[in-house]
Scaffold this active site. Sequence first.
Site, mmCIF file in Angstrom:
data_model
loop_
_atom_site.group_PDB
_atom_site.id
_atom_site.type_symbol
_atom_site.label_atom_id
_atom_site.label_comp_id
_atom_site.label_asym_id
_atom_site.label_seq_id
_atom_site.Cartn_x
_atom_site.Cartn_y
_atom_site.Cartn_z
ATOM 1 N N LYS A 1 -1.747 15.771 -6.558
ATOM 2 C CA LYS A 1 -2.010 15.799 -5.117
ATOM 3 C C LYS A 1 -2.671 17.123 -4.721
ATOM 4 O O LYS A 1 -3.631 17.145 -3.933
ATOM 5 C CB LYS A 1 -0.711 15.589 -4.335
ATOM 6 C CG LYS A 1 -0.165 14.170 -4.413
ATOM 7 C CD LYS A 1 1.119 14.033 -3.603
ATOM 8 C CE LYS A 1 1.703 12.632 -3.709
ATOM 9 N NZ LYS A 1 0.896 11.614 -3.043
ATOM 10 N N VAL B 1 -2.713 9.224 -3.825
ATOM 11 C CA VAL B 1 -2.610 9.154 -5.281
ATOM 12 C C VAL B 1 -1.132 9.135 -5.671
ATOM 13 O O VAL B 1 -0.245 9.102 -4.823
ATOM 14 C CB VAL B 1 -3.351 10.338 -5.934
ATOM 15 C CG1 VAL B 1 -4.822 10.307 -5.556
ATOM 16 C CG2 VAL B 1 -2.731 11.680 -5.537
ATOM 17 N N GLU C 1 2.716 9.990 -6.941
ATOM 18 C CA GLU C 1 3.650 11.003 -6.461
ATOM 19 C C GLU C 1 3.810 12.126 -7.488
ATOM 20 O O GLU C 1 4.888 12.317 -8.074
ATOM 21 C CB GLU C 1 5.004 10.366 -6.140
ATOM 22 C CG GLU C 1 5.004 9.475 -4.920
ATOM 23 C CD GLU C 1 4.857 10.272 -3.638
ATOM 24 O OE1 GLU C 1 5.852 10.815 -3.157
ATOM 25 O OE2 GLU C 1 3.730 10.371 -3.106
ATOM 26 N N SER D 1 5.552 9.742 -0.013
ATOM 27 C CA SER D 1 6.770 9.164 0.555
ATOM 28 C C SER D 1 7.980 10.054 0.344
ATOM 29 O O SER D 1 9.052 9.768 0.880
ATOM 30 C CB SER D 1 7.041 7.788 -0.068
ATOM 31 O OG SER D 1 7.193 7.908 -1.477
ATOM 32 N N HIS E 1 2.698 8.584 6.189
ATOM 33 C CA HIS E 1 3.401 7.748 5.209
ATOM 34 C C HIS E 1 3.250 6.280 5.595
ATOM 35 O O HIS E 1 3.891 5.792 6.533
ATOM 36 C CB HIS E 1 4.881 8.148 5.159
ATOM 37 C CG HIS E 1 5.700 7.312 4.235
ATOM 38 N ND1 HIS E 1 7.067 7.167 4.377
ATOM 39 C CD2 HIS E 1 5.367 6.554 3.154
ATOM 40 C CE1 HIS E 1 7.530 6.367 3.434
ATOM 41 N NE2 HIS E 1 6.513 5.979 2.689
#
Length: 704
Positions: free
Chosen positions: A404, A397, A399, A426, A447
């Site tokens: 999260k 989802v 950042e 990331s 990632h």
Amino acid sequence: MTTDMTTHHIRYERDRYGIVTLTLDLPGSANVMNTDYRTAMATAVDRLEAERDDISGVVVTSAKKTFFAGGDLDALITVTPHTVDAFAAELAAIKDQLRRLETLGRPVAAAINGSALGGGLEIALACHHRVCLDDPAVRLGFPEATLGLLPGAGGVTRTVRMLGVQAALPLLTEGRRLRPGQARDAGWVHELATDHDELLDKARAWVLANPGAVQPWDTPGHQVPDLKPLDPASYGLLAAAPAVVRKKSHGCYPAPERILSAAVEGALLDFDTALLVESRYLLELVTGQVAKNLIGTFWFQLNELKAGHSRPSGHAPYRTSKVGVLGAGMMGAGIAQVSALAGIDVVLRDVTAEAAERGRARIAEALGERHATALDRITPTGDDADLAGCDLVIEAVFEDRRLKNTVLAAAGTAALPDAMIASNTSTLPITGLADAVPDPERFIGLHFFSPVARMPLVEIIRGERTSDATLARAFDYVLQIKKTPIVVNDSRGFYTTRVFATYITEGAALVAEGVHPALVENVAKKAGMAVGPLAVLDEVTLTLPLQARDQAEPGIPYADPAYQLLDTLARELGRTGKAAGAGFYDYPADGSPKTLWPGLAERWTKPDDAAVPEQDIHDRLLFIQALETVRILDQGVLTSAADANIGSVHGIGFAPWTGGTLQLINAYGPQAFVARADHLADAYGERFRPPATLRGKADRGECF
């Protein structure tokens, strides 16, 4: 049938029809063009010539799963200007053996039972006829250019004479690997066979039916199809080909240019002289630094990673059977797609079933009808309960830490009790996100890079509480979906994102200093970067680096000219990037090609922008990434040079010709690199000052 086992590396068997079958069976799992091969082939060809009057023809095949794997890269990477004469003699011996085989005066057929790459295809092309097993796993091609080399055992010379310069060049310069049907269409293969018995039957039948076979180039009057000496019709090809090659290589890769030279020059010469020209260009390449960079990283280090260098030992291999993907946007859909293609059942979860179904529809569009089975493995849902039975859950989802945490907590209770839980973040540290799941030991970072289907890398991030067993399972999953894993330890931005950030902000810094934006973008491409830094900034949005900087130093005004420029463009002028239709570039609403925004040059470019030399621009864009890699290695986030090099090229598009960020330093020479970095630091800022560890390596003459 008679067999002489004294040449057991190449078995020599003659049947009642007088056909000799040479079966390549060198030591090891694959046939390689090494000393054993040269010795065995010399013995086999000597015997064929001695028994010529007693044989009706020859079939060349292999006892291995593959036909022939190619050159001996262990030997090739060690060739230097001091040892090149010995290598040249070995190369000449190989070419002489193949030339004697094709001029034996008897028909020779290749029964290609598996992949024939590089030297393997060169052996097959030295046969008069080629029959290939029609197996979807089989590939034929010349990957040498991707390793900085050229096919030097006759591959350039024979392919050009067989197909013509124009058709041969893409096959020779781009490293294309063709399936059997494609190889037949291209002209490398004459016939296909459905199984091993039919393969040998067709090869032997052709030998008996063609007793007078000769190679086309040994026929009197033969000429290359599309290139004739002093023929004006050939001038267009000669004028265009160098431009086409340079457009793709940007001058960073000598191999495609040397292949073009060998192809054209050889086409205007007799066959045996063309073979000599081909050899001389290979000798130049094999002693060059670019070939050393490419072979070292993309053969040895890449194989090292795939073999499990970074995988904890003592844990049995694990195959993921059902993965839950949280978020059906671009990244989530991509992860679901590659997982389903690998045979894994997928639950694609979004806020609503309709949103998840839209994600599945995008996957269906990407896959097409050929992969209907893979699509059937994907179940869209808006309900956490459908994650039951998942042994892996990957959050993909936005950042946003709170979002999260919410979805991770729900997934952690819905999946199997021992499921591995992963985040595709990331930037956000894995150790902090692990607080949201029931068992932090089973939490890890995976990632992926966009677009997931095309990008070959996955960066595995180990949190402070991630167990060895979880890391091993994550590693196995990445291999299962046919990606390359690198393993790094936890920190904000990990490895690839941190290095990537230095590249894009350095591009912005150059513009802020008054360098014309077009020069920045073009020099980046000339340096070998996949995309210019300004175009990349538009793709990720200009607000992303600003947000990262604000999180790292909240409330502190921007002192860095690069961030001042980004702040002006994004927040003052509303030019936030491609998604907004305006950033460093303008994106016309009618879909026509983007162009750099004229206002950039008008507002920032200085008349004396040449005050920053082009070489400095080139080095700044590359050095800043290499220096950041050293710092990340010093901090223990990175643990190996292989992870660094492969991660930089396959993850963020670092110039492949360098072999990666750390190999750039090795190839430049640590002492020379430090001296150059100090010069850049004095001229442009302390961010270029080499870390003490790098100075120490330079003083000791050590490489990474």
